[in-house]
Scaffold this motif. Structure first.
Motif, PDB file in Angstrom:
ATOM      1  N   PHE A 168       0.846  -1.196   0.000  1.00  0.00           N
ATOM      2  CA  PHE A 168       0.000   0.000   0.000  1.00  0.00           C
ATOM      3  C   PHE A 168       0.881   1.245   0.000  1.00  0.00           C
ATOM      4  CE2 PHE A 168       1.187  -0.020   4.392  1.00  0.00           C
ATOM      5  CZ  PHE A 168       1.009   1.272   4.872  1.00  0.00           C
ATOM      6  N   VAL A 169       0.269   2.358  -0.339  1.00  0.00           N
ATOM      7  CA  VAL A 169       0.900   3.658  -0.096  1.00  0.00           C
ATOM      8  C   VAL A 169      -0.148   4.532   0.560  1.00  0.00           C
ATOM      9  CG1 VAL A 169       2.572   3.578  -1.998  1.00  0.00           C
ATOM     10  CG2 VAL A 169       0.280   4.527  -2.398  1.00  0.00           C
ATOM     11  N   ALA A 170       0.269   5.503   1.336  1.00  0.00           N
ATOM     12  CA  ALA A 170      -0.691   6.409   1.975  1.00  0.00           C
ATOM     13  C   ALA A 170       0.013   7.698   2.323  1.00  0.00           C
ATOM     14  CB  ALA A 170      -1.259   5.787   3.244  1.00  0.00           C
ATOM     15  N   GLU A 171      -0.775   8.738   2.379  1.00  0.00           N
ATOM     16  CA  GLU A 171      -0.231  10.012   2.828  1.00  0.00           C
ATOM     17  C   GLU A 171      -1.355  10.775   3.513  1.00  0.00           C
ATOM     18  OE1 GLU A 171       0.887  12.610  -0.360  1.00  0.00           O
ATOM     19  OE2 GLU A 171      -1.134  12.690  -1.165  1.00  0.00           O
ATOM     20  N   THR A 172      -0.958  11.770   4.260  1.00  0.00           N
ATOM     21  CA  THR A 172      -1.954  12.702   4.756  1.00  0.00           C
ATOM     22  C   THR A 172      -1.679  14.041   4.112  1.00  0.00           C
ATOM     23  OG1 THR A 172      -3.000  13.703   6.667  1.00  0.00           O
ATOM     24  CG2 THR A 172      -0.623  13.320   6.847  1.00  0.00           C
ATOM     25  N   LEU A 173      -2.725  14.657   3.598  1.00  0.00           N
ATOM     26  CA  LEU A 173      -2.559  15.995   3.028  1.00  0.00           C
ATOM     27  C   LEU A 173      -2.583  17.055   4.126  1.00  0.00           C
ATOM     28  CD1 LEU A 173      -4.667  15.974  -0.253  1.00  0.00           C
ATOM     29  CD2 LEU A 173      -2.191  15.946  -0.009  1.00  0.00           C
ATOM     30  N   ARG A 174      -3.002  16.625   5.329  1.00  0.00           N
ATOM     31  CA  ARG A 174      -3.049  17.575   6.433  1.00  0.00           C
ATOM     32  C   ARG A 174      -1.636  18.031   6.775  1.00  0.00           C
ATOM     33  NH1 ARG A 174      -7.332  14.448  10.449  1.00  0.00           N
ATOM     34  NH2 ARG A 174      -9.110  14.528   8.993  1.00  0.00           N
ATOM     35  N   VAL A 175      -1.512  19.313   7.054  1.00  0.00           N
ATOM     36  CA  VAL A 175      -0.197  19.829   7.395  1.00  0.00           C
ATOM     37  C   VAL A 175       0.021  19.580   8.886  1.00  0.00           C
ATOM     38  CG1 VAL A 175       1.351  21.823   7.248  1.00  0.00           C
ATOM     39  CG2 VAL A 175      -0.460  21.536   5.557  1.00  0.00           C
ATOM     40  N   VAL A 176       0.316  18.314   9.196  1.00  0.00           N
ATOM     41  CA  VAL A 176       0.524  17.898  10.594  1.00  0.00           C
ATOM     42  C   VAL A 176       1.693  16.917  10.635  1.00  0.00           C
ATOM     43  CG1 VAL A 176      -1.886  18.114  11.340  1.00  0.00           C
ATOM     44  CG2 VAL A 176      -1.112  15.982  10.282  1.00  0.00           C
ATOM     45  N   GLU A 177       2.280  16.761  11.811  1.00  0.00           N
ATOM     46  CA  GLU A 177       3.433  15.873  11.896  1.00  0.00           C
ATOM     47  C   GLU A 177       3.043  14.422  12.095  1.00  0.00           C
ATOM     48  OE1 GLU A 177       6.058  17.887  14.571  1.00  0.00           O
ATOM     49  OE2 GLU A 177       6.945  18.993  12.906  1.00  0.00           O
ATOM     50  N   GLU A 178       1.830  14.222  12.571  1.00  0.00           N
ATOM     51  CA  GLU A 178       1.397  12.838  12.725  1.00  0.00           C
ATOM     52  C   GLU A 178      -0.103  12.728  12.479  1.00  0.00           C
ATOM     53  OE1 GLU A 178       3.128  10.461  15.948  1.00  0.00           O
ATOM     54  OE2 GLU A 178       1.123   9.640  16.293  1.00  0.00           O
ATOM     55  N   ALA A 179      -0.481  11.745  11.683  1.00  0.00           N
ATOM     56  CA  ALA A 179      -1.899  11.456  11.466  1.00  0.00           C
ATOM     57  C   ALA A 179      -2.073   9.961  11.698  1.00  0.00           C
ATOM     58  CB  ALA A 179      -2.309  11.818  10.049  1.00  0.00           C
ATOM     59  N   ALA A 180      -3.112   9.597  12.452  1.00  0.00           N
ATOM     60  CA  ALA A 180      -3.233   8.186  12.800  1.00  0.00           C
ATOM     61  C   ALA A 180      -4.658   7.680  12.646  1.00  0.00           C
ATOM     62  CB  ALA A 180      -2.757   7.976  14.234  1.00  0.00           C
ATOM     63  N   LEU A 181      -4.761   6.400  12.313  1.00  0.00           N
ATOM     64  CA  LEU A 181      -6.028   5.684  12.384  1.00  0.00           C
ATOM     65  C   LEU A 181      -5.859   4.698  13.518  1.00  0.00           C
ATOM     66  CD1 LEU A 181      -6.380   4.514   8.679  1.00  0.00           C
ATOM     67  CD2 LEU A 181      -7.483   6.497   9.728  1.00  0.00           C
ATOM     68  N   LYS A 182      -6.870   4.609  14.378  1.00  0.00           N
ATOM     69  CA  LYS A 182      -6.760   3.605  15.423  1.00  0.00           C
ATOM     70  C   LYS A 182      -8.040   2.804  15.431  1.00  0.00           C
ATOM     71  CE  LYS A 182      -4.687   2.797  19.844  1.00  0.00           C
ATOM     72  NZ  LYS A 182      -4.596   1.399  19.439  1.00  0.00           N
ATOM     73  N   ASP A 183      -7.923   1.540  15.071  1.00  0.00           N
ATOM     74  CA  ASP A 183      -9.091   0.652  15.004  1.00  0.00           C
ATOM     75  C   ASP A 183     -10.267   1.331  14.294  1.00  0.00           C
ATOM     76  OD1 ASP A 183      -7.762  -1.412  16.274  1.00  0.00           O
ATOM     77  OD2 ASP A 183      -8.301  -0.658  18.277  1.00  0.00           O
ATOM     78  N   SER A 184      -9.978   1.870  13.147  1.00  0.00           N
ATOM     79  CA  SER A 184     -11.010   2.549  12.364  1.00  0.00           C
ATOM     80  C   SER A 184     -11.791   1.495  11.575  1.00  0.00           C
ATOM     81  CB  SER A 184     -10.332   3.551  11.425  1.00  0.00           C
ATOM     82  OG  SER A 184     -11.189   3.940  10.400  1.00  0.00           O
TER      83      SER A 184
END
Ligand SMILES: [Zn+2]
Length: 566
Positions: A131-147
């Motif tokens: 897979f590949v993934a990115e966040t477009l949000r201008v943040v240092e960390e983006a997470a999914l937790k048990d989504s």
């Protein structure tokens, strides 16, 4: 760079041009004939030699693959500025040849893993492999937790096609899996969407935008080579390493926490562990009335970003019109490619020779041709080399939403991306043919060259949404992308398509897209001479071309022109 011979050839063409224009004016009364004579020196100044020479420079290792905000960018934009200056064009942005664009570079930690739990056996997927993934949000960390994971078919909400994959579905905080392209393509049913030709709903950009509107935490598109129109390797190369983005006012916080692609093998495993057959559910998703399916699985993923604010540049030059300098005809090409990837073994430079050193070199050739004319056209001609096409049409999007010249006074945009290297063609392919009144200009010039005009032969690849004319179309400006041909005079259609397929498989967006002295650029020269005539006639005209009835861009153009009249 070899300025001297080019200067010499320009001077001699100027002299011949003056003589021919004089003869034309003196001996021929007929306007058609005199246009023919008037344009001849300009047309013959467009040569394969010049095109080849400038392409070779732009695609050289010295230019480092023309990556954004790199040494390669500085070399490229300075080269273009120097060439435009040498040709005699004026700066296109006040006193400057550059339009500065603020961007953020988001580099995701490549150690990310996508964990899927909920079935007997937990699954764990490897970044770049699966897979590949990115966040477009201008943040240092983006997470999914048990989504919670849900399969939302094609991820499309299209009222005009009576289609809504999100109907009755609340995806807030959830991870959505969707298919690439649209139901019309997959079923080849002309009654669904636009049949085989891809709509904007089929594009990955749309799917991410829609998932964000729905409030999803994350969205993954299942990659399949045929409907995506390119292999997994293209996704890998394009999606790993630093990602450049324009910065919106909300720092892109309205986007999903993660946007990504899943390799189809990984998707199959996920569906299997949810007790579903991927191939069967894929068929159902293309049928009217399909309902989204909760997968009973949970996704976790942490994307760590390093953020860097940078500036990249569009290069813009102007040939002022002789009578109506406040009306504009644009030629455009993207100057950027993927730069250098130090993580690669062997050749690390994405030279982007065909894509798009050829189109960028063509801008210089066309500029020289226009300067060869004894009198500049009535309207101004703008030569725009945009940045960041490969990163998602960033430079053209920025220009179209931060225009230097009024959009209502911009008659047309002619976009060039990856010229024909396979020799003369019986036809010319125009991505966007049939959509606007630009058709008639192209048809006339093609007819004079004994060529036919074709629509995009592979509309399922969604080419109209994949190059820089599209952001202009969204702003209502008629824009086309003439793109070589499909029917080689020497070798026929099958051969031509085979060459194109070979390029896509072996070179497209890879370090192997290198300059080749054995290219046959004579077909590209035919195209450029044709496009010269199209742009020239648009610049001699008083009409502002519009979109045809029923196209989605016409309302914007009408409103834009009406507002400018007030
Ligand atoms: Zn490209």
């Amino acid at each position: 760079m070899n300025n001297a011979p080019k200067r010499k050839s320009m001077l001699s063409s100027l002299a011949i041009g003056a003589v021919l224009a004089f003869i034309g004016f003196g001996f021929f009364g007929c306007a058609k004939e005199s246009e023919e004579k008037r344009l001849q020196p300009a047309l013959s100044s467009i040569t394969a030699e010049d095109l080849s020479q400038d392409t070779k420079i732009l695609a050289s290792d010295e230019f480092e693959g023309r990556g954004l905000a790199s040494e390669g960018e500085i070399k490229t934009i300075n080269f273009l500025r120097d060439e435009f200056q040498r040709v005699g064009l004026k700066p296109g942005n006040g006193q400057s040849y550059f339009q500065e664009i603020p961007m953020v570079v988001i580099t995701a930690d490549p150690d990310a893993r996508l964990d899927v739990k909920g079935a007997k056996k937990a699954l764990s997927f490897v970044y770049k492999e699966d897979f590949v993934a990115e966040t477009l949000r201008v943040v240092e960390e983006a997470a999914l937790k048990d989504s919670e994971m849900v399969f939302a078919g094609y991820g499309i909400v299209a009222p005009e096609y009576n289609w809504n994959d999100y109907e009755g579905l609340d995806v807030r905080g959830k991870t959505v899996l969707v298919l690439v392209n649209d139901p019309g393509y997959v079923t080849q049913d002309p009654a669904l969407f636009t049949g085989r030709s891809m709509t904007y709903y089929g594009r990955w950009t749309y799917k991410y935008e829609e998932a964000a509107r729905q409030g999803a935490a994350a969205v993954f598109i299942v990659h399949e080579t045929e409907p995506a129109a390119y292999p997994w390797g293209v996704v890998q190369n394009g999606w790993t390493g630093p990602q450049f983005n324009l910065v919106s006012e909300d720092n892109n916080m309205s986007r999903c926490a993660a946007d990504g692609w899943l390799r189809v093998e990984a998707a199959r495993q996920i569906f299997k562990s949810a007790g579903l057959d991927y191939d069967a559910i894929k068929v159902q998703a293309a049928q009217r009335g399909f309902k989204a399916v909760p997968l009973g699985l949970k996704a976790s993923l942490t994307l760590k970003n390093s953020l860097r604010n940078v500036t990249s540049n569009n290069v813009i030059a102007l040939l002022p019109g002789s009578e109506r300098p406040d009306e504009y005809v644009f030629y455009m090409s993207h100057w950027d490619h993927f730069g250098r990837n130090p993580a690669l073994e062997g050749d690390q430079i994405f030279n982007g020779a065909v894509d798009n050193a050829t189109g960028t070199a063509a801008l210089i050739g066309l500029a020289e041709a226009f300067k060869t004319l004894k009198h500049p056209p009535l309207r101004s001609i703008v030569f725009l080399a945009v940045t960041g096409e490969e990163q998602g049409l960033l430079g053209s999007e920025y220009y179209a939403t931060h225009p230097i010249y009024p959009t209502a006074k911009t008659a047309a945009v002619i976009n060039m991306d990856a010229l024909n290297t396979y020799g003369p063609m019986n036809d010319i392919t125009v991505v966007g043919y049939g959509l606007s009144e630009l058709d008639q200009y192209i048809e006339a010039a093609a007819k004079e060259a004994g060529r036919t005009v074709n629509q995009d032969p592979t509309p399922e690849k969604g080419s109209y949404f994949r190059s820089d004319h599209f952001p202009f179309a969204k702003q209502g400006i008629p824009a086309v992308y003439p793109s070589g041909g499909t029917d080689s005079i020497a070798h026929g259609k099958e051969w031509t398509l085979a060459q194109r397929d070979k390029y896509t498989a072996e070179k497209y967006h890879k370090p192997t897209d290198e300059f080749d002295p054995n290219w046959d650029l004579s077909g590209a020269i035919d195209d450029l001479r044709l496009l010269f005539k199209v742009g020239y006639r648009l610049a001699m005209d008083t009409a502002f071309p519009n979109w045809k009835e029923g196209t989605q861009y016409k309302a914007k153009r009408d409103a834009d022109i009406a507002a400018a009249r007030q």
